[in-house]
Write a protein that holds these residues in place. Sequence first.
Motif, PDB file in Angstrom:
ATOM      1  N   MET A   1       0.975  -1.335   0.010  1.00 36.21           N
ATOM      2  CA  MET A   1      -0.075   0.063  -0.026  1.00 36.21           C
ATOM      3  C   MET A   1       0.971   1.330  -0.022  1.00 36.21           C
ATOM      4  SD  MET A   1      -2.396  -1.376   2.997  1.00 36.21           S
ATOM      5  CE  MET A   1      -3.892  -0.240   2.801  1.00 36.21           C
TER       6      MET A   1
ATOM      7  N   SER B   1      -6.038   0.625  -2.462  1.00 32.26           N
ATOM      8  CA  SER B   1      -5.246  -0.297  -1.674  1.00 32.26           C
ATOM      9  C   SER B   1      -6.262  -1.122  -0.953  1.00 32.26           C
ATOM     10  CB  SER B   1      -4.264   0.533  -0.912  1.00 32.26           C
ATOM     11  OG  SER B   1      -4.859   1.473   0.092  1.00 32.26           O
ATOM     12  N   TYR B   2      -7.163  -0.527  -0.131  1.00 38.77           N
ATOM     13  CA  TYR B   2      -8.221  -1.203   0.636  1.00 38.77           C
ATOM     14  C   TYR B   2      -8.919  -2.359  -0.009  1.00 38.77           C
ATOM     15  CZ  TYR B   2     -12.257  -2.096   3.631  1.00 38.77           C
ATOM     16  OH  TYR B   2     -13.227  -2.957   4.303  1.00 38.77           O
TER      17      TYR B   2
ATOM     18  N   SER C   1      -6.474  -5.215  -1.430  1.00 41.92           N
ATOM     19  CA  SER C   1      -6.303  -5.924  -0.331  1.00 41.92           C
ATOM     20  C   SER C   1      -7.404  -6.843   0.155  1.00 41.92           C
ATOM     21  CB  SER C   1      -5.515  -5.291   0.838  1.00 41.92           C
ATOM     22  OG  SER C   1      -4.473  -4.389   0.426  1.00 41.92           O
TER      23      SER C   1
ATOM     24  N   ILE D   1      -1.054  -7.671   5.292  1.00 42.50           N
ATOM     25  CA  ILE D   1      -1.329  -6.358   5.112  1.00 42.50           C
ATOM     26  C   ILE D   1      -0.071  -5.588   5.009  1.00 42.50           C
ATOM     27  CG2 ILE D   1      -2.898  -4.419   6.209  1.00 42.50           C
ATOM     28  CD1 ILE D   1      -4.528  -6.715   7.508  1.00 42.50           C
TER      29      ILE D   1
ATOM     30  N   PRO E   1       1.204  -1.973   4.412  1.00 42.29           N
ATOM     31  CA  PRO E   1       1.626  -0.567   4.168  1.00 42.29           C
ATOM     32  C   PRO E   1       3.200  -0.432   4.005  1.00 42.29           C
ATOM     33  CG  PRO E   1       0.909  -0.818   6.500  1.00 42.29           C
ATOM     34  CD  PRO E   1       0.898  -2.185   5.635  1.00 42.29           C
TER      35      PRO E   1
ATOM     36  N   SER F   1       2.768   6.015   2.711  1.00 44.50           N
ATOM     37  CA  SER F   1       1.289   6.131   2.698  1.00 44.50           C
ATOM     38  C   SER F   1       0.988   7.213   3.651  1.00 44.50           C
ATOM     39  CB  SER F   1       1.227   5.076   3.690  1.00 44.50           C
ATOM     40  OG  SER F   1       1.232   3.744   3.058  1.00 44.50           O
TER      41      SER F   1
ATOM     42  N   ALA G   1      -5.438   0.754   6.308  1.00 47.90           N
ATOM     43  CA  ALA G   1      -4.518  -0.147   6.673  1.00 47.90           C
ATOM     44  C   ALA G   1      -5.394  -0.841   8.113  1.00 47.90           C
ATOM     45  CB  ALA G   1      -3.063   0.071   6.812  1.00 47.90           C
TER      46      ALA G   1
ATOM     47  N   LEU H   1       0.459  -8.342   9.455  1.00 43.70           N
ATOM     48  CA  LEU H   1       0.885  -6.965   8.963  1.00 43.70           C
ATOM     49  C   LEU H   1       2.571  -6.655   9.056  1.00 43.70           C
ATOM     50  CD1 LEU H   1      -0.570  -3.737   9.368  1.00 43.70           C
ATOM     51  CD2 LEU H   1       1.795  -3.763   9.918  1.00 43.70           C
TER      52      LEU H   1
ATOM     53  N   THR I   1       5.713  -4.119   7.864  1.00 37.38           N
ATOM     54  CA  THR I   1       5.969  -2.684   7.290  1.00 37.38           C
ATOM     55  C   THR I   1       7.624  -2.405   7.631  1.00 37.38           C
ATOM     56  OG1 THR I   1       5.456  -0.473   7.353  1.00 37.38           O
ATOM     57  CG2 THR I   1       5.192  -1.604   9.433  1.00 37.38           C
TER      58      THR I   1
ATOM     59  N   LEU J   1      -1.973  -0.409  14.103  1.00 38.08           N
ATOM     60  CA  LEU J   1      -1.241  -1.564  13.240  1.00 38.08           C
ATOM     61  C   LEU J   1      -0.348  -2.390  14.316  1.00 38.08           C
ATOM     62  CD1 LEU J   1      -0.233   0.723  10.363  1.00 38.08           C
ATOM     63  CD2 LEU J   1      -2.457  -0.549  10.852  1.00 38.08           C
TER      64      LEU J   1
END
Length: 432
Positions: free
Chosen positions: A157, A173-174, A177, A194, A196, A202, A210, A222, A224, A255
Amino acid sequence: MQQLIRGRVLDFFADPSDTDRSHRYHENGAVLIEDGRILAVGDHADLTREGLQEIDHRPHLIMPGFIDPHIHFPQLQVIASWGSQLLDWLNTYTFPAEAEFADPAHATHMAGRFLDQLTAHGTTTAVAFCSSHRTSAEALFSAAHARDMAMVAGKVMMDRNAIPAVHDTPQSSYDDSKKLIASWHGTGRQRYAITPRFAITSSPEQLEMAGALVREHPGCHLQTHLSENRDEIDYTLSLYPKARDYLDIYDHYGLLGPRTLLGHSIHLEPREIARMAETGSRAVFCPTSNLFLGSGLFDGDGLRAAGITSGIASDVGGGTSWSMLQTLNEGYKILQMRGQKLHPLAAFHWATRGNALALGMEAEIGTLAPGSAADMVVLDVHATPAMALRAERAETLSEELFILQIMGDDRAIAQTYVAGRAQKNGSKHTSG
């Protein structure tokens, strides 16, 4: 059909850093497999029987397949690209390469090449960043599913601060996903992360999306990036001026948690360390890319003492090797610079069961326990003349492991098994 994979067998049931009783080792061992699963592990004499097909890897060492918890699928062709530091490297090499993954044909071709490289280096599961295009994640999941290979991956994302060809939007992006999660999360051995990319790319609106995905799909991971580079941190905080620190941005949008994988996590403030421990968020050490991009030295012992579980990963293509052996090699050196020690038993635990623990997947991968997937790597300490020469003086299992860790690469991978199926062409002795 049942098969017996024979050789010297090693796996871990505890962290060697915590206890002397951490591993199982069978000098004349075997692993009994059926339908991609491990049925039993033990001495060969106890498991063999007439008519059972055997694959004999003696004198090589059989271990669980390596797990790579942070790698970039679209960067497989930008590995070894000269760059100054992180942000310049991304803009010069990474984003243009990732733009090409909008093409389904390109993504499909590269997915096969990506998985080939992983298994050639003994890696049987990876946690992968795809590009911002849904096509890239579709291609990777499809290729991994066809091989019955466990993959955790997600569409990146990113809606700002990169070339337009890799931008999405908060809503797209939502939506993308959600579609990928519906199609792939829990399909065979596939799991969704997920993704980002990081706070720089972002917007607040996208991080809100996210967070919504995390709430709606608590079974997903998740992934990142966090605090890789000093310039990155300064730029991030300029974009989010109300944040107390870098981690606080991700925390604000919901997150953090035990399924959160925070790549790099080098330059952390005390408050960030405490909050990571409180939420159970995972740090992921990426030694070769941290050295290559001049990012900094990971504090393994410090995070461990704070109660943070860490993984160790290749981070191709900022990382300079697909090999988890070479990743452990450079990790050893970084920790040396920190005045910390990485014992070879602890290193191989980290790349197998330790990374499975970081993912919460230890019941499925990372050990040779009955019921686990039959994902295995066969290691040859005599793979090169230099290794063979050094191995003449090795007297213990730990010494052998350290030779593999420091001198080994894909040449030391005699075979890789994914769900019980051999992935590398080459000679092997079969009997029975």
